[in-house]
Design a protein around this motif. Sequence first.
Motif, PDB file in Angstrom:
ATOM      1  N   PRO A 106       1.270   2.957   0.609  1.00 39.37           N
ATOM      2  CA  PRO A 106       1.015   3.117   2.041  1.00 39.37           C
ATOM      3  C   PRO A 106       0.522   1.821   2.676  1.00 39.37           C
ATOM      4  O   PRO A 106       0.154   0.868   1.974  1.00 39.37           O
ATOM      5  N   SER A 107       0.501   1.794   3.991  1.00 37.04           N
ATOM      6  CA  SER A 107       0.038   0.606   4.713  1.00 37.04           C
ATOM      7  C   SER A 107      -1.477   0.481   4.614  1.00 37.04           C
ATOM      8  O   SER A 107      -2.183   1.410   4.201  1.00 37.04           O
ATOM      9  N   VAL A 108      -1.982  -0.683   5.015  1.00 36.45           N
ATOM     10  CA  VAL A 108      -3.433  -0.917   5.002  1.00 36.45           C
ATOM     11  C   VAL A 108      -4.138   0.071   5.924  1.00 36.45           C
ATOM     12  O   VAL A 108      -5.202   0.602   5.589  1.00 36.45           O
ATOM     13  N   VAL A 109      -3.529   0.336   7.089  1.00 36.34           N
ATOM     14  CA  VAL A 109      -4.139   1.276   8.035  1.00 36.34           C
ATOM     15  C   VAL A 109      -4.231   2.671   7.429  1.00 36.34           C
ATOM     16  O   VAL A 109      -5.249   3.362   7.552  1.00 36.34           O
ATOM     17  N   THR A 110      -3.165   3.108   6.751  1.00 40.74           N
ATOM     18  CA  THR A 110      -3.169   4.428   6.121  1.00 40.74           C
ATOM     19  C   THR A 110      -4.237   4.510   5.035  1.00 40.74           C
ATOM     20  O   THR A 110      -4.957   5.509   4.930  1.00 40.74           O
ATOM     21  N   ILE A 111      -4.349   3.464   4.227  1.00 41.44           N
ATOM     22  CA  ILE A 111      -5.371   3.448   3.177  1.00 41.44           C
ATOM     23  C   ILE A 111      -6.763   3.518   3.792  1.00 41.44           C
ATOM     24  O   ILE A 111      -7.632   4.260   3.325  1.00 41.44           O
ATOM     25  N   HIS A 112      -6.968   2.754   4.866  1.00 45.38           N
ATOM     26  CA  HIS A 112      -8.264   2.795   5.559  1.00 45.38           C
ATOM     27  C   HIS A 112      -8.548   4.194   6.094  1.00 45.38           C
ATOM     28  O   HIS A 112      -9.688   4.690   5.998  1.00 45.38           O
ATOM     29  N   ASN A 113      -7.531   4.854   6.661  1.00 44.92           N
ATOM     30  CA  ASN A 113      -7.728   6.206   7.201  1.00 44.92           C
ATOM     31  C   ASN A 113      -8.069   7.200   6.090  1.00 44.92           C
ATOM     32  O   ASN A 113      -8.891   8.104   6.280  1.00 44.92           O
ATOM     33  N   ILE A 114      -7.440   7.031   4.926  1.00 46.12           N
ATOM     34  CA  ILE A 114      -7.746   7.911   3.792  1.00 46.12           C
ATOM     35  C   ILE A 114      -9.198   7.733   3.352  1.00 46.12           C
ATOM     36  O   ILE A 114      -9.922   8.704   3.117  1.00 46.12           O
ATOM     37  N   LEU A 115      -9.630   6.484   3.279  1.00 43.78           N
ATOM     38  CA  LEU A 115     -11.019   6.211   2.901  1.00 43.78           C
ATOM     39  C   LEU A 115     -11.991   6.746   3.943  1.00 43.78           C
ATOM     40  O   LEU A 115     -13.024   7.334   3.611  1.00 43.78           O
ATOM     41  N   SER A 116     -11.651   6.554   5.217  1.00 42.20           N
ATOM     42  CA  SER A 116     -12.516   7.027   6.296  1.00 42.20           C
ATOM     43  C   SER A 116     -12.593   8.547   6.306  1.00 42.20           C
ATOM     44  O   SER A 116     -13.668   9.124   6.509  1.00 42.20           O
ATOM     45  N   ARG A 117     -11.469   9.201   6.068  1.00 37.76           N
ATOM     46  CA  ARG A 117     -11.424  10.663   6.066  1.00 37.76           C
ATOM     47  C   ARG A 117     -12.304  11.240   4.962  1.00 37.76           C
ATOM     48  O   ARG A 117     -12.829  12.351   5.087  1.00 37.76           O
ATOM     49  N   ASN A 118     -12.480  10.467   3.887  1.00 35.21           N
ATOM     50  CA  ASN A 118     -13.283  10.924   2.759  1.00 35.21           C
ATOM     51  C   ASN A 118     -14.702  10.348   2.773  1.00 35.21           C
ATOM     52  O   ASN A 118     -15.410  10.407   1.765  1.00 35.21           O
ATOM     53  N   GLY A 119     -15.085   9.761   3.917  1.00 38.28           N
ATOM     54  CA  GLY A 119     -16.444   9.258   4.071  1.00 38.28           C
ATOM     55  C   GLY A 119     -16.775   8.070   3.212  1.00 38.28           C
ATOM     56  O   GLY A 119     -17.933   7.906   2.793  1.00 38.28           O
ATOM     57  N   MET A 120     -15.785   7.216   2.931  1.00 39.53           N
ATOM     58  CA  MET A 120     -16.013   6.077   2.035  1.00 39.53           C
ATOM     59  C   MET A 120     -15.921   4.738   2.761  1.00 39.53           C
ATOM     60  O   MET A 120     -15.731   3.697   2.137  1.00 39.53           O
TER      61      MET A 120
END
Length: 393
Positions: A106-120
């Motif tokens: 996935p893109s950097v933005v998608t990875i960031h969103n995944i981390l943000s969604r999981n509170g990381m």
Amino acid sequence: MPWKETTIMEEKIEFICEWNSGKYTITELCKGFGISRTTAYRMIQRYEKLGIEGLRMKAKAPINHPNRTNIEIEKRILCLKEKHKHWGAKKIKVLLFNDFPEIQIPSVVTIHNILSRNGMVCPQKRLRRVKPLYPIFDPKDCNEVWSADYKGKFLMGNKKYCHPLTIADSKSRFLFTAKAHYKENYKSVKEEFTRVFRKFGLPKQVHTDNGIPFGSVSAIQRFTTLSYWFIDLGILPVFSDPAHPEQNGRHERMHRDLKAACAAPSAYDLRAQQRRLNSFVREYNNLRPHEALEMRTPAREHQFSDIPFPEKIKPYVYPAHMKTMNVSKSGAMRWKAYYWVYMSSGLIGKQVAAEEIGNGVWKVFYRNVFLGYFNEKDIRDKQNITRLSTNLV
């Protein structure tokens, strides 16, 4: 009447209550609540099947989406973040290439969103950008300039302070060592530099700040005993301007990562702290992608120096036209039997040379490095010791 946005659930419950009373037909209820017969029958069906819970609004988002990131990739992203807590989406993306084909990454933005969604994701404080000051040391090749510094001291679990000495290549960002010391002194620094020089070879320059034992703003050319040892090895000591650590910004940035990984919290004693520092050096060099290196690791970019460390320093032969003198135990050199020119305590026991440039003005060198000027007339007028000057007067 139409549904009220803020009281949808209440309206639904009221509709079911009126329907349960048996006083009204479906047509009358639909007209009174302003809804269609299809909506009414759907609510009744859900109520009969699930009770009051069946009246709640259901999410309309699809369970599966064709563009959703593979669940295994999401798990790997969270696993990498858990292992490298201080890394961001850019660096984690690079590591995903080791486990998955490029088309699935996935893109950097998608990875960031995944981390943000999981509170990381921890929001960072925005730094005020300042205009860069010069000189800025920007080498073009490996081993052209090395940088060294002591990371600010921090308290260990045994209530003693740890002073980590760090040495790195300014081009490849390769971190040669992070050595834990109890004190910041010449002996400790020389021992660690000797070990690193023997393993990796010599650079052309060593860039440091002005703190002891690296430099001294009150000394001639800011040189210390350590500086003269570098010169003996053929290395030129260079310094940041006083009070301007940003001129060695890449080294300071590495220190921020080191502090986060090794000092928050710190280990119990120096031995345990050294194990943490060694682990950080291995990860920093071999695993952590570096944005300034186009997301490559420092170990991949670094090349060993082709200048070996000399176990024995050869004596330096000055040109024949220069006047050579020994520096006494007071740190001064005798001039024409009667006068003294103060040099530096770091030069005690060493030999310097002076070259006349006219009108009684002399240039003084240690080996091939210029130190400063002195004027014979000033010495005769003062009738006592005079200091070497970096300015031609």
